[in-house]
Design a protein around this motif. Structure first.
Motif, PDB file in Angstrom:
ATOM      1  N   GLY A  32       0.824  -1.206   0.000  1.00  0.00           N
ATOM      2  CA  GLY A  32       0.000   0.000   0.000  1.00  0.00           C
ATOM      3  C   GLY A  32       0.855   1.250   0.000  1.00  0.00           C
ATOM      4  N   GLU A  33       0.535   2.163  -0.899  1.00  0.00           N
ATOM      5  CA  GLU A  33       1.307   3.389  -1.054  1.00  0.00           C
ATOM      6  C   GLU A  33       0.817   4.444  -0.079  1.00  0.00           C
ATOM      7  OE1 GLU A  33       3.099   5.690  -4.867  1.00  0.00           O
ATOM      8  OE2 GLU A  33       0.968   5.224  -4.919  1.00  0.00           O
ATOM      9  N   LEU A  34       1.762   5.090   0.604  1.00  0.00           N
ATOM     10  CA  LEU A  34       1.397   6.132   1.554  1.00  0.00           C
ATOM     11  C   LEU A  34       0.866   7.355   0.818  1.00  0.00           C
ATOM     12  CD1 LEU A  34       4.371   5.972   4.098  1.00  0.00           C
ATOM     13  CD2 LEU A  34       2.272   4.636   4.031  1.00  0.00           C
ATOM     14  N   THR A  35      -0.240   7.866   1.277  1.00  0.00           N
ATOM     15  CA  THR A  35      -0.852   9.031   0.631  1.00  0.00           C
ATOM     16  C   THR A  35      -1.050  10.202   1.585  1.00  0.00           C
ATOM     17  OG1 THR A  35      -3.072   8.162   1.089  1.00  0.00           O
ATOM     18  CG2 THR A  35      -2.083   7.593  -1.039  1.00  0.00           C
ATOM     19  N   ARG A  36      -0.823   9.982   2.859  1.00  0.00           N
ATOM     20  CA  ARG A  36      -1.053  11.044   3.844  1.00  0.00           C
ATOM     21  C   ARG A  36      -0.039  12.177   3.652  1.00  0.00           C
ATOM     22  NH1 ARG A  36      -1.054   9.132  10.007  1.00  0.00           N
ATOM     23  NH2 ARG A  36      -1.254   7.215   8.802  1.00  0.00           N
ATOM     24  N   PRO A  37      -0.484  13.380   3.355  1.00  0.00           N
ATOM     25  CA  PRO A  37       0.464  14.481   3.107  1.00  0.00           C
ATOM     26  C   PRO A  37       1.068  15.009   4.412  1.00  0.00           C
ATOM     27  CG  PRO A  37      -1.771  15.306   2.980  1.00  0.00           C
ATOM     28  CD  PRO A  37      -1.884  13.815   3.157  1.00  0.00           C
ATOM     29  N   ILE A  38       2.275  15.561   4.305  1.00  0.00           N
ATOM     30  CA  ILE A  38       2.913  16.255   5.423  1.00  0.00           C
ATOM     31  C   ILE A  38       3.133  17.697   4.961  1.00  0.00           C
ATOM     32  CG2 ILE A  38       4.876  16.339   7.009  1.00  0.00           C
ATOM     33  CD1 ILE A  38       5.346  13.389   6.468  1.00  0.00           C
ATOM     34  N   PRO A  39       2.229  18.596   5.282  1.00  0.00           N
ATOM     35  CA  PRO A  39       2.328  19.974   4.792  1.00  0.00           C
ATOM     36  C   PRO A  39       3.546  20.699   5.369  1.00  0.00           C
ATOM     37  CG  PRO A  39       0.120  19.488   5.641  1.00  0.00           C
ATOM     38  CD  PRO A  39       1.013  18.371   6.069  1.00  0.00           C
ATOM     39  N   TYR A  40       4.058  21.629   4.585  1.00  0.00           N
ATOM     40  CA  TYR A  40       5.218  22.413   5.004  1.00  0.00           C
ATOM     41  C   TYR A  40       4.958  23.119   6.327  1.00  0.00           C
ATOM     42  CZ  TYR A  40       8.361  26.411   5.261  1.00  0.00           C
ATOM     43  OH  TYR A  40       9.246  27.347   5.690  1.00  0.00           O
ATOM     44  N   GLU A  41       3.796  23.744   6.441  1.00  0.00           N
ATOM     45  CA  GLU A  41       3.489  24.507   7.645  1.00  0.00           C
ATOM     46  C   GLU A  41       3.481  23.629   8.890  1.00  0.00           C
ATOM     47  OE1 GLU A  41       3.283  27.682   8.159  1.00  0.00           O
ATOM     48  OE2 GLU A  41       3.751  28.060   6.052  1.00  0.00           O
ATOM     49  N   GLU A  42       3.200  22.354   8.707  1.00  0.00           N
ATOM     50  CA  GLU A  42       3.210  21.417   9.831  1.00  0.00           C
ATOM     51  C   GLU A  42       4.625  20.934  10.140  1.00  0.00           C
ATOM     52  OE1 GLU A  42       1.506  16.923  10.817  1.00  0.00           O
ATOM     53  OE2 GLU A  42       0.514  18.166   9.295  1.00  0.00           O
ATOM     54  N   ALA A  43       5.376  20.566   9.102  1.00  0.00           N
ATOM     55  CA  ALA A  43       6.683  19.930   9.297  1.00  0.00           C
ATOM     56  C   ALA A  43       7.792  20.912   9.640  1.00  0.00           C
ATOM     57  CB  ALA A  43       7.070  19.152   8.038  1.00  0.00           C
ATOM     58  N   ARG A  44       7.645  22.179   9.280  1.00  0.00           N
ATOM     59  CA  ARG A  44       8.771  23.108   9.406  1.00  0.00           C
ATOM     60  C   ARG A  44       9.150  23.383  10.859  1.00  0.00           C
ATOM     61  NH1 ARG A  44       7.695  28.603  10.297  1.00  0.00           N
ATOM     62  NH2 ARG A  44       5.479  29.108  10.587  1.00  0.00           N
ATOM     63  N   THR A  45       8.256  23.124  11.785  1.00  0.00           N
ATOM     64  CA  THR A  45       8.570  23.373  13.195  1.00  0.00           C
ATOM     65  C   THR A  45       8.849  22.090  13.977  1.00  0.00           C
ATOM     66  OG1 THR A  45       6.213  23.342  13.747  1.00  0.00           O
ATOM     67  CG2 THR A  45       7.194  25.478  13.220  1.00  0.00           C
TER      68      THR A  45
END
Length: 360
Positions: A267-280
């Protein structure tokens, strides 16, 4: 102890094949034993059907509970062909949950019959998934989602593996099998091979435990192996899809013979990790997402490389997880149901590709 690397490994085997609607042919083998670089290896000389010499390799990704997806694909192939996986493929390679499947599908009893049919491997996830990924309230509080301690006890996983594999060893794999792991104590990759003289005495349950010891989920596996202690973790940390290594081994095992590979994803991962979330994020917040990115990225890189190596002789079956969870440890009844439906849809979407693969 020397590990059998891609460069120093020769050898073995092939599966009996008989004609059927998916065009699997019969081969007859004679065997002999020789020594190469002081490693005992067994070579099977095949009287190959000149019209159909292709060696078929099965590669199975890691993915925790999502391993039920490739398990169901293999069960479908066995129903369609009337043959067990150990006769459909000449080499079976897996990482993590795919390694458990690879060992289970390769084992044969004294009469040469498959020990664990694919239906039993599907049942492993259905019946024991929640048992393996069960988390007490105390462990949940103490581990903080696997940050300060592994999220799950290894004891339940070990009990299930011992139930399925018993005291059987790698040498009892009738079809050549390989599973991956990583030795954090000696900082080296590990390829546990059923045909390797130094690996044959390894218990399948121990090899399965080592290849599936995913960091943050389970504690490492500690094995005494050839008078040396080894601390082993999930092979997915460097090779969640073992397709490239499977191809390299196949080239050594079956020199001058065409290779075809079926690579099964979980199964291919599709859950996004948005920049605004990951940058901190700091290390604590990155730890789980980083592991997912490593596993997913390694699988996609292997897929790209294998398409270049084999072209049409390579078939990759991967599903998009649109409604099933991409969590490796979501063994809830609802998610198991969704994963099974995902597998059915993937099979339906790849019927023609599977027929072409077995008709090479």
């Amino acid at each position: 102890m020397r590990y059998c690397s891609h460069a120093d490994c020769t050898l073995i085997g092939g599966a009996n094949r008989s004609a059927n609607p998916v065009a699997v042919r019969m081969r007859v083998f004679h065997s002999k034993v020789w020594f190469v670089n002081d490693l005992r290896v067994e070579q099977h000389n095949s009287m190959s059907n000149p019209d159909h010499p292709t060696r078929r390799v099965l590669s199975i990704d890691g993915g925790g509970i999502r391993g039920i997806i490739p398990a169901m694909v293999i069960a479908h192939l066995e129903r369609q062909t009337g043959k067990p996986a150990c006769e459909l493929f000449d080499l079976i390679v897996g990482t993590s949950t795919g390694g458990i499947l690879a060992l289970g599908l390769s084992l044969q009893d004294a009469a040469g019959q498959p020990l664990l049919a694919s239906k039993r491997m599907v049942a492993l996830y259905e019946r024991h998934g929640r048992e393996i990924f069960e988390q007490s309230l105390w462990r949940k509080l103490r581990s903080v989602g696997g940050i300060f301690e592994e999220a799950y006890s290894h004891k339940a996983l070990e009990a299930v593996l011992e139930h399925y594999f018993g005291s059987r060893t790698l040498s009892e794999c009738g079809t050549p099998a390989m599973v991956t792991s990583y030795d954090i104590q000696h900082r080296r990759t590990v390829f546990m091979k059923s045909w390797h003289a130094d690996h044959g005495a390894l218990l399948c349950s121990d090899a399965a435990r080592a290849t599936s010891a995913a960091p943050t989920y389970f504690e490492p596996a500690n094995l005494q192996w050839a008078d040396e202690s080894r601390t082993l973790i999930d092979g997915g940390v460097y090779m969640n899809s073992p397709a490239v290594s499977a191809y390299a081994e196949a080239r050594k095992l079956f020199p001058n013979e065409p290779i075809a590979m079926l690579s099964l994803g979980t199964g291919e991962l599709t859950r996004p990790i948005p920049y605004e979330e990951a940058r901190t994020w700091g290390s604590a917040l990155w730890v789980m997402s980083l592991l997912d990115c490593m596993f997913d990225g390694a699988a996609k890189a292997a897929d790209h490389q294998m398409r270049l190596f084999l072209g049409e002789r390579y078939q990759r079956l991967q599903a998009t997880l649109t409604y099933a969870s991409d969590d490796m440890d979501d063994a809830s009844k609802g998610n198991i149901r969704n994963l099974k439906q995902t597998a059915r849809e993937m099979i339906a979407n790849h019927q023609e590709a599977l027929v072409r693969f077995f008709d090479q």
